[in-house]
Design a protein around this motif. Structure first.
Motif, short mmCIF file in Angstrom:
data_model
loop_
_atom_site.label_atom_id
_atom_site.label_comp_id
_atom_site.label_asym_id
_atom_site.label_seq_id
_atom_site.Cartn_x
_atom_site.Cartn_y
_atom_site.Cartn_z
N ASN A 326 0.84 -1.20 0.00
CA ASN A 326 0.00 0.00 0.00
C ASN A 326 0.87 1.25 0.00
O ASN A 326 0.92 2.00 0.99
CB ASN A 326 -0.93 -0.01 1.21
N SER A 331 -6.15 4.15 -3.67
CA SER A 331 -6.28 3.75 -5.07
C SER A 331 -7.76 3.67 -5.41
O SER A 331 -8.53 3.01 -4.70
CB SER A 331 -5.61 2.40 -5.33
N ASP A 333 -10.22 2.26 -8.16
CA ASP A 333 -10.20 1.27 -9.23
C ASP A 333 -11.43 1.40 -10.12
O ASP A 333 -12.54 1.62 -9.63
CB ASP A 333 -10.17 -0.16 -8.67
N GLN A 505 4.55 -1.62 -7.20
CA GLN A 505 3.14 -1.87 -6.91
C GLN A 505 2.29 -0.86 -7.67
O GLN A 505 2.51 0.36 -7.55
CB GLN A 505 2.90 -1.76 -5.40
N GLU A 507 -1.10 -0.52 -7.47
CA GLU A 507 -2.30 -0.08 -6.75
C GLU A 507 -2.18 -0.50 -5.30
O GLU A 507 -1.42 -1.41 -4.95
CB GLU A 507 -3.56 -0.71 -7.35
N ASP A 508 -2.93 0.17 -4.43
CA ASP A 508 -3.04 -0.31 -3.05
C ASP A 508 -3.84 -1.61 -3.05
O ASP A 508 -4.86 -1.73 -3.74
CB ASP A 508 -3.77 0.73 -2.18
N ASN A 509 -3.35 -2.58 -2.26
CA ASN A 509 -3.99 -3.88 -2.28
C ASN A 509 -3.68 -4.60 -0.97
O ASN A 509 -2.87 -4.11 -0.17
CB ASN A 509 -3.50 -4.71 -3.47
N ALA A 513 0.70 -7.20 -5.64
CA ALA A 513 -0.21 -7.77 -6.64
C ALA A 513 0.19 -7.49 -8.08
O ALA A 513 -0.62 -7.68 -8.99
CB ALA A 513 -1.62 -7.26 -6.39
N TYR A 539 -6.41 2.18 -12.58
CA TYR A 539 -6.16 2.53 -11.18
C TYR A 539 -5.76 4.01 -11.13
O TYR A 539 -4.83 4.44 -11.83
CB TYR A 539 -5.00 1.71 -10.59
N ASN A 541 -4.14 6.28 -8.59
CA ASN A 541 -3.43 6.31 -7.32
C ASN A 541 -3.23 7.75 -6.88
O ASN A 541 -2.78 8.59 -7.67
CB ASN A 541 -2.08 5.62 -7.44
N LEU A 595 -9.77 1.77 -2.45
CA LEU A 595 -8.94 1.10 -1.45
C LEU A 595 -7.97 2.13 -0.89
O LEU A 595 -7.20 2.73 -1.65
CB LEU A 595 -8.16 -0.06 -2.07
N MET A 600 -6.59 -0.51 4.49
CA MET A 600 -5.92 -1.80 4.31
C MET A 600 -5.00 -2.12 5.48
O MET A 600 -4.94 -3.27 5.93
CB MET A 600 -5.11 -1.78 3.00
#
Length: 737
Positions: A326, A331, A333, A505, A507-509, A513, A539, A541, A595, A600
């Motif tokens: 993150n 993010s 989506d 990364q 996107e935040d996840n 990912a 995405y 961000n 997200l 998260m």
């Protein structure tokens, strides 16, 4: 008078009550401490560390398991109490000979039960309150925060639950003691000390066959588990492995004593040395009569060790690397055409057909996206310009595309051609990777995401493309693909894949990912657009502006920005209870979901808290239970065998030899079920590591070390107390003889 007699009996039988008292104390302390978790939330800044729901859900789950724990502790306390009653039957007979009625004796036993119960409850609660203070600091460590306003916490709810639970257990124990004593006949009480277990031994040849069969069944169970790996609990492979482990373990303990006797009697130099003959026969006698309980103890130990080790490992699987996963404040989506989980939209799978499908099924969303040239930030900023400027400091949009010309199959084939170990590539774990269209992203989008993270921009030589991956399970394949250096075809043009492998990364996840993303020059993506492709996923961000607001406040402001563009009454996807309070509708475009890093990390901390405490709670209780059962059984045998030790004493054996025999008996009785349980756990944890932990780079060494330390302290502590108590029983018997 009876109360004084009860007090005198307790003082005189301190050693007899040691295991019983320690078990009660541990049970009360741990039960209170873990049921007081919910009261710790007042110690933390809930806005920045965790939401109240984290503690509520953890408290709820622990409360449900506390019902099971209470039942286990109730059985354990009743089982331990049987040892005390059995040990004192002759004493009760003496009371009856001296003129007491069974009611008087029952009253003495009732007083003793109440006194020991009250004492253990008081001491256990004190220890539990102190333990709960330590758990407060442990909870802070799990959240990666510090306590800003520490204060001594006492949980009235946990106190009342603990008090009610153990009061109920003590009432059952007191009733059981009263009924047991009142029903005993005088002749049975007087002669209780003369009864002994027959040191029987089963047919050695039958035991030999049974032992070999047990080893074969366990080997088959291990083979099934190792070969098939992690499967669903209702799968036949798992059932075969489980049944094999249970049956093999039972047959192991059923045949162990006879097999050991058959082998050791042929080793005359060992069998006839000092007190070995007596010691081996004592162990064999107990194993023969208690093989069912040894089997149950082994299974519980296996469950305890595995749950603790794998539970602590799973913490890292689910929440390890949460900060790395993150890197952005939030993010946003856009599913574009594919709905979340495919629940609302479907596609033929041809990237060139997706625009026509979206135009037919979701024309409003397509028209809106194309009117903004697929620019999510432009649409959101226009909807709420002031709040956008106040909340968002920087942003970067990433649009991924599915390449219609090529799937991942040629890349996988190239990786295999390098001679890489097929198992190391983990293709079986990657599902339909071969038939999946290449996922590509433009160089400018990729560098925009890297810039937000403070990473250096990437440059591509003419005619080349790059590979981005930070998902651990895919990394061996990604590196093998780079070693092969194949070419990829995008919109009819070939690009040579060049290193290095980029860890970015997108996107935040919940986890890292980015999986095998091909980074291509901008003109390649423009060619895909010209061919009729629309983004696969998008995405947006964002990094929050330095506006003095908390992360939670900025999260709320971001949701309000989205709500200004797509309010709830627009409908969209069904978000369920988790998104019931969201002020915005979930649409294909511009925003399907939000997200945030704050959300998260909060979820990760909550999951870490829940899994860790469940693993500790279950592991600790089962360890105490199994160790206490073995301790009580060993002390019962020592008490029953007191005449034998007096005979050895009269025959000239010194106390040191007798103590060594006792020590060996205790060690074997404790370590044999533990050893088999460790073998089971090693197989299960090894399979779990291969299937899950190693795949994402999580080491199982740390959790295994912690499980070993917990086992050493609890199990080893009970083993030491058992030996000391057994030695005291023998010493008292020798003095009487």
């Amino acid at each position: 008078m009876y109360l004084k007699l009860a007090l005198r009996n307790i003082r005189r039988s301190v050693r007899d009550y040691a295991v019983y008292f320690i078990t009660l104390l541990f049970g009360v302390a741990v039960f209170y401490a873990f049921n007081s978790i919910g009261s710790q939330q007042i110690l933390f800044d809930m806005e920045t560390s965790a939401s109240r729901s984290v503690f509520d859900s953890t408290t709820y789950i622990l409360g449900m398991f506390s019902v099971v724990v209470a039942c286990v502790l109730g059985f354990l306390i009743l089982y331990a109490n049987q040892f005390l009653i059995r040990r004192r039957k002759r004493e009760f007979g003496t009371y009856l000979v001296l003129g007491m009625t069974p009611g008087h004796v029952s009253r003495i036993v009732l007083y003793e039960t109440v006194l020991v119960g009250l004492l253990s409850l008081a001491v256990g609660l004190i220890c539990g309150v102190l333990l709960s203070q330590g758990l407060s600091f442990f909870t802070a460590a799990l959240f990666g925060t510090t306590m800003t306003n520490y204060q001594f916490v006492f949980s009235p709810d946990a106190f009342l639950v603990t008090l009610a639970c153990f009061a109920a257990i003590y009432v059952v124990v007191a009733a059981f003691n009263t009924i047991t004593v009142s029903r005993c006949k005088l002749i049975d009480l007087i002669r209780a000390g003369e009864k002994n277990e027959r040191a029987g031994v089963r047919n050695p040849w039958v035991c030999l066959v049974g032992f070999v069969a047990a080893i074969a069944i366990l080997a088959y169970a291990y083979e099934q588990l190792i070969e098939n790996g992690l499967v669903m609990l209702d799968q036949p492979e798992f059932l075969r492995a489980t049944i094999g482990m249970l049956v093999g373990s039972l047959l192991f303990f059923l045949s162990l004593a006879g097999f050991a006797i058959a082998v050791l009697t042929r080793m005359r130099g060992v069998y006839l040395r000092k007190l070995n003959l007596f010691t081996i026969r004592q162990i064999a006698s107990k194993v023969n009569t208690a093989f069912l309980s040894l089997w149950a103890v082994c299974v519980l130990l296996f469950f305890s060790i595995t749950v603790f080790s794998s539970g602590m490992g799973l913490v890292e699987v689910f929440v390890g690397g949460a900060e790395r996963a993150n890197p952005y404040s939030a993010s946003l989506d856009a599913a574009v055409w594919y709905g979340p989980g495919g629940s609302e939209a479907s596609s033929s799978g041809d990237p060139l057909e997706r625009r026509a499908e979206m135009e037919a099924e979701a024309p409003d969303r397509l028209a809106q996206a194309e009117s903004y040239n697929w620019d999510m930030a432009a649409a959101l900023e226009e909807a709420s310009p002031e709040l956008w400027a106040e909340t968002v400091g920087a942003w970067a949009q990433v649009s991924t595309y599915a390449a219609p010309d090529m799937t991942y199959d040629p890349l996988v084939a190239a990786a295999e051609a390098t001679g890489a170990d097929p198992e190391a590539l983990r293709l079986d774990d990657l599902g339909s990777v071969r038939t999946t269209h290449l996922t590509v992203v433009s160089l400018s989008d990729f560098n925009g995401a890297r810039a937000l993270q403070g990473q250096e921009p990437v440059t591509l030589e003419a005619g080349t493309c790059a590979l981005a991956n930070n998902m651990e399970i895919v990394e061996p394949l990604a590196r093998a693909v780079l070693d092969a250096a194949p070419t990829v075809t995008i919109a009819g043009k070939e690009y040579a894949l060049a290193g290095p492998l980029y860890d970015t990364q997108l996107e935040d996840n919940a986890m890292a990912a980015t999986a095998m993303i091909i980074v291509v020059p901008d003109e390649a993506v423009e060619a895909l657009k010209a061919a009729g492709c629309i983004p696969d996923l998008q995405y947006l961000n964002v990094m929050y502006a330095d506006n003095g607001k908390t992360a939670g406040e900025n999260d709320a402001a971001l949701a309000d920005i989205v709500a200004a563009l797509q309010p709830r009454d627009m409908g969209g996807f069904e978000k369920g209870t988790s998104g019931a309070d969201d002020p915005y509708a979930s649409l294909l475009w511009p925003v399907t979901r939000i997200l945030t890093a704050n959300e998260m990390l909060t979820q990760s901390a909550g999951l870490r808290l829940m899994i860790t405490y469940l693993a500790l709670y279950i592991g600790f209780i089962f360890l105490v239970s199994t160790a206490a059962i073995l301790a009580i059984q060993q002390l019962s045998q020592t008490s029953d065998s007191a005449p034998r030790y007096r005979t050895l004493w009269k025959l000239g054996c010194d106390r040191a030899m007798i103590n060594r025999s006792l020590l060996f008996q205790v060690l074997v009785y404790f370590l044999v079920p533990l050893g088999l349980a460790v073998c089971h756990s090693a197989c299960a944890i090894g399979v779990l590591s291969d299937s899950m932990l190693d795949a994402i780079g999580v080491s199982s060494a740390g959790p295994i070390t912690m499980a070993a330390a917990l086992t050493l302290v609890i199990y080893g502590g009970y083993m030491l107390v058992t030996y000391l108590a057994a030695r005291g029983i023998v010493k008292s018997s020798l003095q009487q003889g």
